[in-house]
Structure formats: C-alpha cells, structure tokens
Design an enzyme around this catalytic site. Structure first.
Site, PDB file in Angstrom:
ATOM      1  N   TYR A 263      12.835  37.488  35.631  1.00  0.00           N
ATOM      2  CA  TYR A 263      14.060  36.714  35.936  1.00  0.00           C
ATOM      3  C   TYR A 263      15.335  37.850  35.717  1.00  0.00           C
ATOM      4  O   TYR A 263      15.223  38.317  34.563  1.00  0.00           O
ATOM      5  CB  TYR A 263      14.130  35.696  35.103  1.00  0.00           C
TER       6      TYR A 263
ATOM      7  N   ASP B 110       7.932  32.664  29.067  1.00  0.00           N
ATOM      8  CA  ASP B 110       8.829  31.940  30.076  1.00  0.00           C
ATOM      9  C   ASP B 110       7.978  30.953  30.953  1.00  0.00           C
ATOM     10  O   ASP B 110       7.531  31.783  31.688  1.00  0.00           O
ATOM     11  CB  ASP B 110       9.747  33.028  30.725  1.00  0.00           C
TER      12      ASP B 110
ATOM     13  N   LYS C  82      16.015  23.891  35.273  1.00  0.00           N
ATOM     14  CA  LYS C  82      15.369  23.851  36.406  1.00  0.00           C
ATOM     15  C   LYS C  82      14.345  22.458  36.451  1.00  0.00           C
ATOM     16  O   LYS C  82      15.009  21.299  36.556  1.00  0.00           O
ATOM     17  CB  LYS C  82      14.229  25.105  36.427  1.00  0.00           C
TER      18      LYS C  82
ATOM     19  N   ARG D 254      26.711  20.295  15.073  1.00  0.00           N
ATOM     20  CA  ARG D 254      26.200  21.363  15.379  1.00  0.00           C
ATOM     21  C   ARG D 254      24.713  21.789  14.791  1.00  0.00           C
ATOM     22  O   ARG D 254      23.667  22.126  15.197  1.00  0.00           O
ATOM     23  CB  ARG D 254      27.272  22.734  14.951  1.00  0.00           C
TER      24      ARG D 254
HETATM   25  C1  LIG Z   1      16.912  30.111  35.335  1.00  0.00           C
HETATM   26  C2  LIG Z   1      15.696  30.724  34.714  1.00  0.00           C
HETATM   27  C3  LIG Z   1      15.997  31.394  33.406  1.00  0.00           C
HETATM   28  C4  LIG Z   1      17.173  31.099  32.637  1.00  0.00           C
HETATM   29  O1  LIG Z   1      17.856  29.778  32.589  1.00  0.00           O
HETATM   30  P1  LIG Z   1      19.187  29.127  32.719  1.00  0.00           P
HETATM   31  O2  LIG Z   1      19.167  27.691  32.135  1.00  0.00           O
HETATM   32  O3  LIG Z   1      19.868  29.749  33.888  1.00  0.00           O
HETATM   33  O4  LIG Z   1      19.972  30.087  31.526  1.00  0.00           O
HETATM   34  C5  LIG Z   1      15.021  32.025  32.766  1.00  0.00           C
HETATM   35  N1  LIG Z   1      13.942  32.409  33.132  1.00  0.00           N
HETATM   36  C6  LIG Z   1      13.601  31.825  34.501  1.00  0.00           C
HETATM   37  C7  LIG Z   1      12.513  32.162  35.112  1.00  0.00           C
HETATM   38  C8  LIG Z   1      14.486  31.119  35.264  1.00  0.00           C
HETATM   39  O5  LIG Z   1      14.196  30.828  36.541  1.00  0.00           O
END
Ligand SMILES: *Cc1c(COP(=O)(O)O)cnc(C)c1O
Length: 451
Positions: free
Chosen positions: A135, A209, A234, A83
C-alpha cells in the site's frame, strides 16, 4: 459501563487488560463461556450486549473529553480523560477483540495511524522486512522511518518465502506483510513466514495488514502473526464516511506498549467515529458476502472475454490453493489488464456506475488505475522493477446489482474500444474479445446478453 465497580487494577493476572478487565467484559460476553461452542463470526459481528443503565440497544456516544473523579486523590473510575480512554471506544475495542480473536484490540484515527503506533515499537538500527507491492501509504511511512529514524527496511517479494529467507537474520525485528497484495493480488504465505521469522529471532514481530480481507475472511493472529492491523476506513466501516484504524494482538505486553503510544500521542479514535465504526461492523458479514459474490461474477465475466484477471476466487490464480488455506473468501478487489495504458484510461473514464476513486471497501463499486492513482507515489522506474503493469485496472466491487455493474463495465469496454459488439435488437453480440489477447474469443450468445 461494564466495568465491575471499583475493581482494583492488577496487571499480574494474565488476561487483564490495561484497564484491569478480563476480556471481554464490555460488551458483556456474547459468546457462551461455559463450555458451549462460540458463536460464528457473523453472529459475533452483530451481537453486542452492554450494561447500559437504560438498556440501549446501540452503544451511546460518550461525547465527553473528561470524566469527574469521586475524590481529589484519584478515585477508581475507569475513565478520566478521553485521550486515555472513552466508554464508546472501549466498547468498540472489546467488540473488535472478539471479532479479531485477539487478546487486545485498539482503535485509532486511521489505518496509517495504526501502522504508526505499531512501528513505534521499533528502535534505531532495527531491521524490517516487508513487501515490494505495498500500500502506497505504508511505503511512505517506512521510507520516512528509514530516512529519519535509523530503521533499516528491506523490500523483498514477500509472496516468495525464499526471498524473505534471503534477508532474514537475528537483526530482523519486524516482518510486515500484506495479503493479497494490491494491485497485483499476489498471496503471501503468512504461516510459513511467521515460522521462519520466529526461528530467526523469537522476539521479532510478524505484523499483518489485513485491510484487503477483513476479520470476516481471515484472521492473521490464528495464522501465526503477532500483530494484525487494518484500515477501518475500508471494509470494517464499509461506507467511506469515516477514517479509522484498528490493531489486534495477543501478547499483553505488546498491547500495553501500543496503548502507551496511543495515550501519549493522542491518536485514539474519537467517540463519534467509534460509534460509526461499531455500526459499520454489524453489517460487515452481509456486505462482504454480497461484494464477494459480485466480484466473483465480474472476474469470471472479464476472464471469459479474454482479459488477464487477477482474483483469488478464480482457479486460474497461481496461488489459489495458498489463498484458500488461509482465508474463507476471495474478497472483493480484483484487477485486470488491457495491454494498453491509454485504453485502460478510456475504460476507467467511460464507466459511470463505477466511481473513479482510490480506496476500496465501500458499498459502492470503484474503479481505478493504480499506477496513475494510489501507487503514483512509487516512481515509474520502481514500478517497472516491481513488474507493475502500467495498464492495470483495479476494480473494488460494491453491493449494487451485479447485472448493472456488468452492463456499465461492458459499455465502458465497448466505448473505449476494448471489445467490439454489434447491436441486434435488444441484444448485443460480442464479435471480438479484448484487443490484447492473442487468441480471439468467439462470439458467445450467452456472453452477449451480458454485454
Ligand atoms: C487504506 C489502506 C491503509 C491505510 O488506511 P487509512 O485508513 O487510509 O489510513 C493501509 N493498508 C491498506 C492495505 C489500505 O488499503
């Protein structure tokens, strides 16, 4: 692993991280640090070097929750409990720090987990400024924080710097940005907003982000952001087979704060997933290159048939110059409108190669209707206020052969009645453009071969 054995941990030295390392010791620095130029990002992505005892070319998965101590009073081991730290995760984090040009990178269980870690820096009463085309999951977490944790959240159109200027004040603690926005593909001016934010409150954190572009196309820390995060689910991993989130920052104190939360809450990325993310990152450059090229071709194809297409690779994008001043590519997500939600539904359902799926960043091409899927949690009234077209179709372009993608899309457009074609031997002839366009696009034999 690469830790200099028994090196005492002193946080007094500026570039030492939580574990007492001058980054990036593990993987051993791949870029020459002796004054020669750094390797290009595409090289950094694939090149890692470790001090593994067997010289393994891929970093082993340390599938161990605990690590033995050399003495009862606490030895100098780098690791004791997964952890708090695990060699596979550490290797990933140091690799990411190089790729993101960050002093410190952290890896957690998902993109939302990353945002959770970041927003725990906030205290009740703090104000957050963020976008109105966010998002869905980000929206949900921020709503939770404003309802339950006393955080004041301002949603404004962050693609317009004046809208941010209108709400910014000394009380602003965090400005949370996403660019390009999704699914409207609008561009946020990160350097201008970062400047504006720090002028209003020098302690305010600009958080970006970067999921839509990934570090290969844009580096928000270099544009003035304090913290960058992205969903490793992603583009970074690229295969939709793991969930992961990554965070990068340059201020060691902020890095320590976020590490504290990760250790306290236990959201660090598992050794197995750290391994898979490391593997995915190696092919990020080549995947993105191909996905982008496909996206550009498809965007041009749709635009040439009279659809309204939103993609920063098109000169028709109203913020084309702004986007290219911050990024080295247009990414692989685009959206287009048909003028009719029912027509859009038929198109999405008629596509075969394009999987109907939320999310993006995978090697497979995906199609979706954001208002019915990923953004359905935003109520219809709010969607209308934010001028989100109900008929918008989002395409997340993969690495398939682009002609197959266009063929499949063309067939879906025809089957749904979005375009009309007549069959002429092996060639189809376009006789009409999209129903929605006022001007008819004349049949073009060159386009017809694509249909
Ligand atoms: C998918 C996504 C997230 C969240 O990510 P997860 O891995 O699904 O928790 C945040 N911001 C954007 C722009 C995303 O496409």
């Amino acid at each position: 692993m690469a830790a200099p054995p028994n090196k005492p941990v002193s946080k007094a030295i500026a570039r030492l991280d939580q574990d007492g390392h001058d980054l990036p010791p593990s993987p051993a620095p791949s870029s020459p640090r002796n004054g020669r130029r750094r390797y290009a990002l595409a090289t950094e992505l694939v090149y890692t070097d470790s001090k593994d005892q067997y010289g393994s070319s891929s970093i082993p998965i340390y599938q161990s929750a605990t690590f033995k101590q050399s003495s009862a009073i606490g030895g100098n081991q780098e690791y004791d409990y997964t952890r708090s730290g695990n060699p596979t995760r550490t290797h990933l984090e140091r690799h990411l720090a190089k790729v993101m040009n960050a002093h410190r990178a952290l890896a957690v269980g998902s993109g939302m987990g990353a945002l959770d870690v970041i927003t725990r820096i906030l205290r009740p009463g703090d104000e957050v400024i963020t976008g109105d085309d966010l998002y869905g999951g980000t929206n949900r977490l921020l709503t939770y924080l404003s309802v339950n944790q006393g955080i004041v959240v301002h949603h404004v159109d962050t693609t317009n710097v004046d809208c941010v200027r209108g709400v910014i004040s000394k009380k602003t603690s965090m400005v949370l940005l996403e660019t390009p926005t999704n699914p409207l593909i609008k561009i946020v001016d990160i350097p201008s907003i970062a400047k504006l934010t720090h002028a209003a409150n020098e302690k305010a954190l600009v958080v970006v982000d970067n999921t839509m572009l990934s570090p290969i196309l844009s580096n928000p820390l270099d544009l003035g952001a304090d913290i960058v995060y992205e969903s490793g689910t992603k583009y970074l991993s690229g295969h939709h087979d793991i969930m992961a989130g990554v965070i990068g920052c340059n201020d060691p104190a902020i890095g320590d704060k976020m590490y504290f939360t990760i250790n306290a809450t236990g959201c660090g990325l598992t050794p197995n997933d750290s391994f898979l993310l490391l593997r995915g990152i190696k092919t990020l450059g080549i995947r993105m290159e191909k996905q982008q090229r496909n996206a550009q071709t498809i965007a041009e194809f749709l635009e040439s048939h009279g659809f309204r297409v939103r993609y920063p690779g098109l000169k028709s994008h109203p913020q084309y110059d702004l986007h290219w001043s911050m990024a080295s590519g247009a990414g692989a997500v685009l959206s287009f409108e048909t003028g009719d939600p029912a027509l859009s539904t038929r198109i999405v359902e008629a596509a075969r190669l394009w999987g109907i799926s939320v999310s993006f960043g995978c090697v497979n091409s995906l199609i979706s209707m954001p208002c019915q899927m990923s953004h359905a949690s935003i109520d219809a009234k709010t969607r209308k206020e934010r001028q989100m077209p109900e008929d918008i179709i989002r395409l997340c372009v993969g690495i398939e052969d682009v002609n197959d993608l266009i063929d499949d899309l063309s067939q879906a457009l025809v089957q749904a009645g979005a375009v009309t074609i007549t069959l002429d031997g092996f060639h189809a002839t376009a006789t009409a453009a999209a129903q929605t366009t006022e001007k008819e696009t004349p049949a073009d034999p060159a386009d017809a071969s694509a249909l």
